[in-house]
Design a protein around this motif. Sequence first.
Motif, PDB file in Angstrom:
ATOM      1  N   SER A  54       0.812  -1.217   0.000  1.00 37.34           N
ATOM      2  CA  SER A  54       0.000   0.000   0.000  1.00 37.34           C
ATOM      3  C   SER A  54       0.847   1.269   0.000  1.00 37.34           C
ATOM      4  O   SER A  54       0.390   2.322  -0.454  1.00 37.34           O
ATOM      5  CB  SER A  54      -0.954   0.002   1.188  1.00 37.34           C
ATOM      6  OG  SER A  54      -0.257  -0.301   2.379  1.00 37.34           O
ATOM      7  N   GLU A  55       2.089   1.198   0.450  1.00 39.50           N
ATOM      8  CA  GLU A  55       2.970   2.367   0.441  1.00 39.50           C
ATOM      9  C   GLU A  55       3.321   2.808  -0.975  1.00 39.50           C
ATOM     10  O   GLU A  55       3.784   3.929  -1.176  1.00 39.50           O
ATOM     11  CB  GLU A  55       4.246   2.085   1.237  1.00 39.50           C
ATOM     12  CG  GLU A  55       4.061   2.153   2.738  1.00 39.50           C
ATOM     13  CD  GLU A  55       3.847   3.566   3.262  1.00 39.50           C
ATOM     14  OE1 GLU A  55       4.710   4.433   3.037  1.00 39.50           O
ATOM     15  OE2 GLU A  55       2.804   3.801   3.901  1.00 39.50           O
ATOM     16  N   ALA A  56       3.086   1.956  -1.957  1.00 39.83           N
ATOM     17  CA  ALA A  56       3.305   2.361  -3.350  1.00 39.83           C
ATOM     18  C   ALA A  56       2.404   3.543  -3.703  1.00 39.83           C
ATOM     19  O   ALA A  56       2.726   4.340  -4.589  1.00 39.83           O
ATOM     20  CB  ALA A  56       3.036   1.188  -4.287  1.00 39.83           C
ATOM     21  N   LEU A  57       1.295   3.683  -2.996  1.00 42.07           N
ATOM     22  CA  LEU A  57       0.364   4.775  -3.256  1.00 42.07           C
ATOM     23  C   LEU A  57       0.925   6.131  -2.840  1.00 42.07           C
ATOM     24  O   LEU A  57       0.342   7.165  -3.181  1.00 42.07           O
ATOM     25  CB  LEU A  57      -0.966   4.523  -2.539  1.00 42.07           C
ATOM     26  CG  LEU A  57      -1.709   3.257  -2.946  1.00 42.07           C
ATOM     27  CD1 LEU A  57      -2.970   3.092  -2.102  1.00 42.07           C
ATOM     28  CD2 LEU A  57      -2.049   3.263  -4.427  1.00 42.07           C
ATOM     29  N   THR A  58       2.047   6.149  -2.124  1.00 41.88           N
ATOM     30  CA  THR A  58       2.624   7.431  -1.718  1.00 41.88           C
ATOM     31  C   THR A  58       3.142   8.232  -2.906  1.00 41.88           C
ATOM     32  O   THR A  58       3.556   9.378  -2.732  1.00 41.88           O
ATOM     33  CB  THR A  58       3.746   7.251  -0.673  1.00 41.88           C
ATOM     34  OG1 THR A  58       4.763   6.402  -1.214  1.00 41.88           O
ATOM     35  CG2 THR A  58       3.201   6.671   0.629  1.00 41.88           C
ATOM     36  N   ILE A  59       3.076   7.690  -4.092  1.00 44.95           N
ATOM     37  CA  ILE A  59       3.411   8.432  -5.313  1.00 44.95           C
ATOM     38  C   ILE A  59       2.244   9.339  -5.729  1.00 44.95           C
ATOM     39  O   ILE A  59       2.429  10.289  -6.491  1.00 44.95           O
ATOM     40  CB  ILE A  59       3.806   7.464  -6.460  1.00 44.95           C
ATOM     41  CG1 ILE A  59       4.622   8.181  -7.534  1.00 44.95           C
ATOM     42  CG2 ILE A  59       2.590   6.809  -7.075  1.00 44.95           C
ATOM     43  CD1 ILE A  59       6.009   8.513  -7.145  1.00 44.95           C
ATOM     44  N   LEU A  60       1.057   9.068  -5.240  1.00 44.08           N
ATOM     45  CA  LEU A  60      -0.149   9.781  -5.678  1.00 44.08           C
ATOM     46  C   LEU A  60      -0.172  11.280  -5.379  1.00 44.08           C
ATOM     47  O   LEU A  60      -0.847  12.018  -6.100  1.00 44.08           O
ATOM     48  CB  LEU A  60      -1.395   9.103  -5.117  1.00 44.08           C
ATOM     49  CG  LEU A  60      -1.650   7.682  -5.634  1.00 44.08           C
ATOM     50  CD1 LEU A  60      -2.901   7.104  -5.010  1.00 44.08           C
ATOM     51  CD2 LEU A  60      -1.733   7.655  -7.156  1.00 44.08           C
TER      52      LEU A  60
END
Length: 164
Positions: A39-45
């Motif tokens: 879910s930390e991949a979403l920190t690109i958003l």
Amino acid sequence: MKENKVTFLTQAAMIAAIYVVLTYIFAPFSFGEVQVRISEALTILPLFTPAAIPGLFIGCLIGNILGGAILPDIVFGSIATLIGAFGTYMLRGQNKFVAPLPPIAANTVIVPFVLRFGYGVTLPIPFMMLTVGIGEVISCGVLGMIIYFALNRYRGLIFKTASV
């Protein structure tokens, strides 16, 4: 003006929900000394919308609660994600490859202390910084950039201006 607020809240809520679902589905390796929180991949958003900042924070908060985390992890782990998301937002307009660095750095520094003093993990803090850091590089750096390139093609369609 009212439409912008609705768009902002909707985007933040959707990002929070996706974060929670990903954390919950991948819970076996979302927590612990060696973790790759997908879910930390979403920190690109935050490169796409400022609504991602509260969305990621709330998503991490709820994901940690549902994942059975202790209070220091719920608080400080969520703050690490908030710091990372805000840092990514501040880097918009810069080289896209530096955008994952704030969440990587924030979690690499904060999470090992939560593991040591919250959970009583006796591994050396520098070692846990290494393991958490590697997991963050995988999730934020590798997976986050995959998400970036997938979404960037449709930036105008997916992310309408959401500023409050």
